[in-house]
Design a protein around this motif. Structure first.
Motif, PDB file in Angstrom:
ATOM      1  N   ARG A  32       0.841  -1.188   0.000  1.00 20.68           N
ATOM      2  CA  ARG A  32       0.000   0.000   0.000  1.00 20.68           C
ATOM      3  C   ARG A  32       0.882   1.247   0.000  1.00 20.68           C
ATOM      4  NH1 ARG A  32      -5.556  -0.829   1.171  1.00 20.68           N
ATOM      5  NH2 ARG A  32      -5.975  -3.031   0.707  1.00 20.68           N
ATOM      6  N   LEU A  33       0.415   2.283  -0.652  1.00 22.30           N
ATOM      7  CA  LEU A  33       1.235   3.484  -0.804  1.00 22.30           C
ATOM      8  C   LEU A  33       1.128   4.402   0.408  1.00 22.30           C
ATOM      9  CD1 LEU A  33       0.666   4.457  -4.559  1.00 22.30           C
ATOM     10  CD2 LEU A  33       2.518   3.087  -3.539  1.00 22.30           C
ATOM     11  N   LEU A  34       2.272   4.919   0.816  1.00 16.24           N
ATOM     12  CA  LEU A  34       2.381   5.947   1.851  1.00 16.24           C
ATOM     13  C   LEU A  34       3.305   7.023   1.329  1.00 16.24           C
ATOM     14  CD1 LEU A  34       2.025   7.150   4.680  1.00 16.24           C
ATOM     15  CD2 LEU A  34       3.904   5.656   5.452  1.00 16.24           C
ATOM     16  N   ALA A  35       2.804   8.235   1.207  1.00 16.06           N
ATOM     17  CA  ALA A  35       3.579   9.343   0.651  1.00 16.06           C
ATOM     18  C   ALA A  35       4.149   8.985  -0.720  1.00 16.06           C
ATOM     19  CB  ALA A  35       4.695   9.758   1.610  1.00 16.06           C
TER      20      ALA A  35
ATOM     21  N   GLY B 193       4.479  16.270  10.317  1.00 18.24           N
ATOM     22  CA  GLY B 193       3.088  16.569  10.609  1.00 18.24           C
ATOM     23  C   GLY B 193       2.685  16.358  12.050  1.00 18.24           C
ATOM     24  N   GLY B 194       3.644  16.089  12.949  1.00 19.71           N
ATOM     25  CA  GLY B 194       3.319  15.882  14.350  1.00 19.71           C
ATOM     26  C   GLY B 194       4.186  14.806  14.973  1.00 19.71           C
TER      27      GLY B 194
ATOM     28  N   ALA C  88      -4.100   6.712   6.481  1.00 19.32           N
ATOM     29  CA  ALA C  88      -4.395   8.134   6.312  1.00 19.32           C
ATOM     30  C   ALA C  88      -3.723   8.969   7.399  1.00 19.32           C
ATOM     31  CB  ALA C  88      -5.899   8.356   6.317  1.00 19.32           C
ATOM     32  N   VAL C  89      -3.703   8.457   8.623  1.00 23.91           N
ATOM     33  CA  VAL C  89      -3.007   9.160   9.711  1.00 23.91           C
ATOM     34  C   VAL C  89      -1.520   9.280   9.396  1.00 23.91           C
ATOM     35  CG1 VAL C  89      -2.311   9.002  12.130  1.00 23.91           C
ATOM     36  CG2 VAL C  89      -4.676   8.525  11.491  1.00 23.91           C
TER      37      VAL C  89
ATOM     38  N   LEU D 194       0.971  12.601   8.889  1.00 24.06           N
ATOM     39  CA  LEU D 194       2.193  12.841   9.636  1.00 24.06           C
ATOM     40  C   LEU D 194       3.376  13.171   8.732  1.00 24.06           C
ATOM     41  CD1 LEU D 194       1.766   9.960  12.211  1.00 24.06           C
ATOM     42  CD2 LEU D 194       1.883  12.397  12.791  1.00 24.06           C
ATOM     43  N   LEU D 195       3.301  12.697   7.487  1.00 23.72           N
ATOM     44  CA  LEU D 195       4.383  12.949   6.523  1.00 23.72           C
ATOM     45  C   LEU D 195       4.032  14.078   5.541  1.00 23.72           C
ATOM     46  CD1 LEU D 195       5.424   9.291   5.657  1.00 23.72           C
ATOM     47  CD2 LEU D 195       6.629  10.895   7.143  1.00 23.72           C
ATOM     48  N   GLN D 196       2.919  14.744   5.760  1.00 22.24           N
ATOM     49  CA  GLN D 196       2.381  15.651   4.747  1.00 22.24           C
ATOM     50  C   GLN D 196       3.298  16.832   4.432  1.00 22.24           C
ATOM     51  OE1 GLN D 196      -1.266  17.475   6.090  1.00 22.24           O
ATOM     52  NE2 GLN D 196      -0.513  17.766   8.163  1.00 22.24           N
TER      53      GLN D 196
END
Length: 220
Positions: free
Chosen positions: A36-39, A194-195, A210-211, A215-217
């Motif tokens: 699954r894709l993250l960033a 992002g936190g 999504a969380v 955090l990487l946004q």
């Protein structure tokens, strides 16, 4: 990753890391959760990036057609025990691979492939713990153990095979309880663009993913 450079952030050159990707990922809707894709990148790419500087070698434990992981350039090993009995089967597969393919290997590190924010000092601190007399060293954060994220003595593989086979043990904690196990606390949070987040935050569901994306946004 943490914005602090730890004194432990050094290559753990005598460790082989086994990336555990053999689960059913039912809460993610099935399929390969680690793809699954993250960033914009597969989850497993984040794991590889974080661990590669810490260990001697990376191995992927996954079942089914290994060709779907070809682009990552890692050896792929399947569970020897059928029926997807859980992470202990992947840990055993990693121990067996290390014993046969890298004779003399004393320890392996295992990590799940849904934890994209692993500490930069993970391998070295867990390895230090087993070298101080433990047979297994487990990561912990926020008063919670993460038994799949651990360093294991390869010499445990015969007992692990017996536990999975004759004794039908499936819980990682149950196997750990029968051996000298140390817990290594990695603190409460890592700082991200992002936190802040638990260093062993799991992306088990689309909501978790999504969380993590949030955090990487702000990351470049």
């Amino acid at each position: 990753m943490s914005d602090q450079i730890s004194k432990y952030a050094r290559p753990a050159t005598d460790l082989i890391a086994i990336l555990l990707a053999g689960g059913r990922a039912s809460r993610m809707g099935g399929g390969d959760k680690c793809l699954r894709l993250l960033a914009g990148r597969p989850l497993i790419s984040h794991i590889i990036q974080g661990l590669k500087p810490q260990v001697r070698e990376l191995i992927l434990n996954a079942n089914g057609d290994p060709g779907r992981f070809a682009k990552f350039g890692l050896p792929v090993i399947a569970d020897e025990i059928g029926g997807q009995p859980g992470p202990l089967a992947g840990i055993l597969a990693g121990m067996d691979w290390a014993a046969v393919q890298r004779p003399g290997t004393e320890y392996i590190l295992t990590v799940s492939t849904d934890c994209p924010f692993l500490p930069t000092d993970l391998a070295a601190r867990l390895l230090d713990a087993v070298k101080e007399g433990a047979q297994i060293a487990i990561a912990a954060s926020n008063a919670r153990k993460h038994p799949v994220v651990a360093v294991w003595r390869v010499a445990l593989r015969k007992d692990l095979r017996r536990a999975l086979g004759l004794e039908n043990i499936r819980k990682v904690e149950a196997f750990c309880d029968r051996h000298r196990t140390r817990t290594v606390n990695f603190g409460s949070v890592v700082n991200l663009p992002g936190g802040v987040v638990d260093p062993f935050f799991n992306t088990n569901t689309p909501e978790d993913l999504a969380v993590a994306e949030g955090l990487l946004q702000h990351s470049s």
